[in-house]
Structures are given as C-alpha cells and as structure tokens.
Motif scaffolding. Structure first.
Motif, PDB file in Angstrom:
ATOM      1  N   THR A   1       0.903  -1.066  -0.008  1.00 58.29           N
ATOM      2  CA  THR A   1       0.060   0.109  -0.019  1.00 58.29           C
ATOM      3  C   THR A   1       0.647   1.248  -0.003  1.00 58.29           C
ATOM      4  O   THR A   1       0.572   2.366  -0.615  1.00 58.29           O
ATOM      5  N   ALA A   2       1.917   1.098   0.607  1.00 55.29           N
ATOM      6  CA  ALA A   2       2.844   2.491   0.833  1.00 55.29           C
ATOM      7  C   ALA A   2       3.896   2.555  -0.323  1.00 55.29           C
ATOM      8  O   ALA A   2       4.345   3.485  -0.674  1.00 55.29           O
ATOM      9  N   GLY A   3       3.723   1.574  -1.352  1.00 55.64           N
ATOM     10  CA  GLY A   3       4.476   1.576  -2.563  1.00 55.64           C
ATOM     11  C   GLY A   3       5.859   1.074  -2.369  1.00 55.64           C
ATOM     12  O   GLY A   3       6.857   1.714  -3.047  1.00 55.64           O
ATOM     13  N   LEU A   4       6.241   0.327  -1.329  1.00 52.33           N
ATOM     14  CA  LEU A   4       7.650   0.078  -0.977  1.00 52.33           C
ATOM     15  C   LEU A   4       7.882  -1.497  -1.206  1.00 52.33           C
ATOM     16  O   LEU A   4       7.331  -2.291  -0.933  1.00 52.33           O
ATOM     17  N   ASP A   5       9.047  -1.562  -2.200  1.00 48.02           N
ATOM     18  CA  ASP A   5       9.566  -2.880  -2.476  1.00 48.02           C
ATOM     19  C   ASP A   5      10.054  -3.643  -1.206  1.00 48.02           C
ATOM     20  O   ASP A   5      10.176  -4.631  -1.150  1.00 48.02           O
ATOM     21  N   SER A   6      10.797  -2.590  -0.187  1.00 43.22           N
ATOM     22  CA  SER A   6      11.295  -3.239   0.920  1.00 43.22           C
ATOM     23  C   SER A   6      11.400  -2.176   1.919  1.00 43.22           C
ATOM     24  O   SER A   6      11.206  -1.021   1.716  1.00 43.22           O
ATOM     25  N   ALA A   7      11.819  -2.492   3.041  1.00 41.16           N
ATOM     26  CA  ALA A   7      11.871  -1.430   4.097  1.00 41.16           C
ATOM     27  C   ALA A   7      12.778  -2.271   5.418  1.00 41.16           C
ATOM     28  O   ALA A   7      12.914  -3.442   5.250  1.00 41.16           O
ATOM     29  N   HIS A   8      13.203  -1.408   6.258  1.00 40.76           N
ATOM     30  CA  HIS A   8      13.684  -2.248   7.302  1.00 40.76           C
ATOM     31  C   HIS A   8      12.572  -2.313   8.310  1.00 40.76           C
ATOM     32  O   HIS A   8      11.774  -1.496   8.430  1.00 40.76           O
ATOM     33  N   ASP A  46      13.488 -10.490   0.512  1.00 39.35           N
ATOM     34  CA  ASP A  46      13.731  -9.354  -0.599  1.00 39.35           C
ATOM     35  C   ASP A  46      12.900  -8.205  -0.096  1.00 39.35           C
ATOM     36  O   ASP A  46      13.264  -7.069  -0.829  1.00 39.35           O
ATOM     37  N   ARG A  47      12.025  -8.313   0.930  1.00 39.16           N
ATOM     38  CA  ARG A  47      11.174  -7.092   1.317  1.00 39.16           C
ATOM     39  C   ARG A  47      11.728  -6.532   2.524  1.00 39.16           C
ATOM     40  O   ARG A  47      11.175  -5.491   3.162  1.00 39.16           O
ATOM     41  N   VAL A  48      12.955  -7.175   3.108  1.00 43.39           N
ATOM     42  CA  VAL A  48      13.400  -6.666   4.557  1.00 43.39           C
ATOM     43  C   VAL A  48      14.992  -6.351   4.199  1.00 43.39           C
ATOM     44  O   VAL A  48      15.679  -7.179   3.952  1.00 43.39           O
ATOM     45  N   ARG A  49      15.065  -5.043   4.224  1.00 44.59           N
ATOM     46  CA  ARG A  49      16.565  -4.424   4.192  1.00 44.59           C
ATOM     47  C   ARG A  49      17.515  -4.831   5.421  1.00 44.59           C
ATOM     48  O   ARG A  49      18.590  -5.295   5.179  1.00 44.59           O
ATOM     49  N   THR A  50      16.840  -4.524   6.589  1.00 50.63           N
ATOM     50  CA  THR A  50      17.677  -5.083   7.679  1.00 50.63           C
ATOM     51  C   THR A  50      16.376  -5.246   8.644  1.00 50.63           C
ATOM     52  O   THR A  50      15.246  -5.036   8.763  1.00 50.63           O
ATOM     53  N   THR A  76      19.128   3.386  14.226  1.00 52.55           N
ATOM     54  CA  THR A  76      19.961   4.220  13.172  1.00 52.55           C
ATOM     55  C   THR A  76      21.330   4.046  12.472  1.00 52.55           C
ATOM     56  O   THR A  76      21.485   3.797  11.584  1.00 52.55           O
ATOM     57  N   ALA A  77      21.823   3.399  13.466  1.00 52.60           N
ATOM     58  CA  ALA A  77      23.248   2.923  13.392  1.00 52.60           C
ATOM     59  C   ALA A  77      23.126   1.598  12.359  1.00 52.60           C
ATOM     60  O   ALA A  77      23.902   1.493  11.439  1.00 52.60           O
ATOM     61  N   HIS A  78      22.274   0.767  12.754  1.00 45.95           N
ATOM     62  CA  HIS A  78      22.048  -0.437  12.211  1.00 45.95           C
ATOM     63  C   HIS A  78      21.573  -0.210  10.487  1.00 45.95           C
ATOM     64  O   HIS A  78      22.121  -0.908   9.540  1.00 45.95           O
ATOM     65  N   THR A  95      24.613   1.904   8.459  1.00 46.04           N
ATOM     66  CA  THR A  95      25.995   0.883   8.247  1.00 46.04           C
ATOM     67  C   THR A  95      25.663  -0.255   7.422  1.00 46.04           C
ATOM     68  O   THR A  95      26.484  -0.946   6.833  1.00 46.04           O
ATOM     69  N   THR A  96      24.569  -0.422   7.117  1.00 43.71           N
ATOM     70  CA  THR A  96      24.280  -1.655   6.281  1.00 43.71           C
ATOM     71  C   THR A  96      24.149  -1.407   4.731  1.00 43.71           C
ATOM     72  O   THR A  96      23.498  -0.311   4.546  1.00 43.71           O
TER      73      THR A  96
END
Length: 276
Positions: free
Chosen positions: A86-93, A113-117, A270-272, A275-276
């Motif tokens: 719905t948010a138009g996001l391929d992936s997110a933290h 594939d949908r989870v950056r960190t 924020t650091a995670h 730095t990824t």
C-alpha cells in the motif's frame, strides 16, 4: 498514509518523518499498539528516516477478526506485506518488539527481498526459543501462555474492574503510567483483548510454518531484566542467522524496551540502518 486494507480488514498506521527517507516499519507487541514507538520515532525522524507503525491485527478497531486461526503467523506477516504494498515500498527496514519481533523474524526468513535489515527487540529467533524451552528456565518464564489458551478466562481476569489486573501487571513491569493508561484503554475496547490474545491462541497454527534461518543483516536487542525472555534463547539466536548479526544487551532494563530505553533503541536502529 494513515491506514491500509487487507482481506476486508482496515489497519491504522502512524506514518511520519521525511516522506523520502529510508522506510522503517515498527511492529509492536502485546498488549501495546503503535504508540509504543512514540518515544523512539522523533530521533529516527531527525536522522532522516520515515517510520510506519501499524496497529496490528487484533488491535486496530476494524481489524479484529473472530477465531484464533486468523492470528497465525502467516496472516500477521501478510499484513506487513500489505502495508508495504500500500505504501508503494518494495522493501523496508523492519523493527519488531515482543510479538512484533516474531513477525519480523518470520518476515525476514520468508520474504528476505522485502526486508532491508531486521531489528528484533526482546524476542529471540523462534528456533532458539523452541530450543530454550527444553534446555533452560524458558518454559517457566512462558507459563502464562497456557493461561492465555483458555477461552474467555483471561479476558475476565484482566478486564475486571476496568482492567485493574492488567493495569497492575503493566505498572509492576515498569511501564510509565501514560503508556499503561493507553494500553489498558485499548484493551478495554470491544473484542480488543480477545484479538490481542488471538496471537497466543494461534500458536498451534503458527507452529506448522517453521521460521527458517535469516540471511538479512540482523540486530538483536535484549535486556537483562526481561522477566519473560531469558538469556538461553537470546544467546542461541546466533545459530539461526546466516547474515551479519549483532547482539546488543541492555543492562537493568525490563521487557518494555521501546518505552523505557527509547534513546538507545533509536541510536542502535539508526546505526544499523546506516551501516548496512
């Protein structure tokens, strides 16, 4: 966005921060709601991050289906996928605390594939939790889950006297009074506590979908005064992560890390992310 829909259910969302910032999905636990992150999000926004904090299934007033099968892990992870779509996001933290942490673990394992960190707060990997149940005091720490399986009994006990018992438990656990008031008021709404307890009652269904090893960059936060989740499962979690993994232990903090250590949570997340 302030809401999203899935399978006829409507979920409320707190969407804030820079609209073009890296997206961070914040998943609350029991018996919290999206406001569990209120003391964390301002610092995340200051670092240019966009936050999306949904009231999860059972908590949003228009997303409280009847029947425990509706709260199995495949459904709760599907809700987060619908939020991203719905948010138009391929992936997110993805950051999760308590039950939100379990959803985050499953999402990272099933849909990397949908989870950056991944940032899992308090809750260990489900495989580590299962191992600790038979090798440590974790079964004793989790004994309340048996009570939650009973129909209607937990609701009557916790909601008697306008939620007096639930209020005492949360205050004894160290939650600030304002958070206690918010969460108890939410649980006193029609079908809210039954919906929240549905997550526990769906455990037999969720157990049929094992959460495999996680390969996305993972940060795990645990606190030494957590009465519900012990050190054994926490330390075993590394065995279930094949990607970059870091364990951060917070001393002398009870289970409610987002409310009681918000500055540290924001700093670590924020650091995670950066730095990824």
């Amino acid at each position: 966005m302030d809401s999203f829909r899935r399978d006829g259910l409507t979920f409320d969302v707190l969407d804030a921060g820079p609209s073009d910032g890296d997206p961070v999905v914040l998943l609350h636990g029991f018996p919290q709601d999206a406001t569990a992150w209120d003391r964390v999000t301002p610092a995340l926004h200051q670092h240019g991050l966009r936050t999306l904090a949904p009231d999860q299934r059972g908590y949003s007033p228009m997303a409280r289906p009847r029947g425990r099968a509706h709260y199995r892990l495949r459904e709760t992870t599907g809700d987060v996928l619908a939020l991203l779509d719905t948010a138009g996001l391929d992936s997110a933290h993805v950051v999760g605390h308590d039950w939100g942490g379990l959803v985050a673990w499953a999402l990272a394992a099933w849909h990397p594939d949908r989870v950056r960190t991944l940032t899992a707060i308090s809750v260990p990997h489900p495989g580590a939790m299962a191992k600790a149940m038979v090798t440590s005091d974790q079964a004793l720490r989790s004994s309340y889950v048996g009570l939650f399986q009973l129909p209607m009994v937990p609701e009557r006990l916790m909601l008697a006297g306008d939620g007096a018992a639930l209020r005492r438990v949360l205050r004894h656990g160290g939650l600030p009074d304002d958070a206690v008031d918010r969460y108890v008021a939410r649980m006193c709404e029609p079908r809210a506590l039954s919906g929240a307890l549905g997550w526990y009652r769906a455990l037999p269904w969720s157990g049929r979908d094992p959460v495999g090893k996680v390969r996305v960059p993972t940060l795990h936060l645990w606190s030494t005064r957590d009465a519900f989740l012990g050190r054994a499962a926490t330390e075993a979690t590394a065995q279930f992560v094949e990607g970059p993994y870091r364990l951060e232990v917070l001393d002398d903090v009870p289970h409610w890390i987002p409310e009681l250590a918000p500055d540290r949570v924001a700093e670590l997340v924020t650091a995670h992310v950066r730095t990824t």
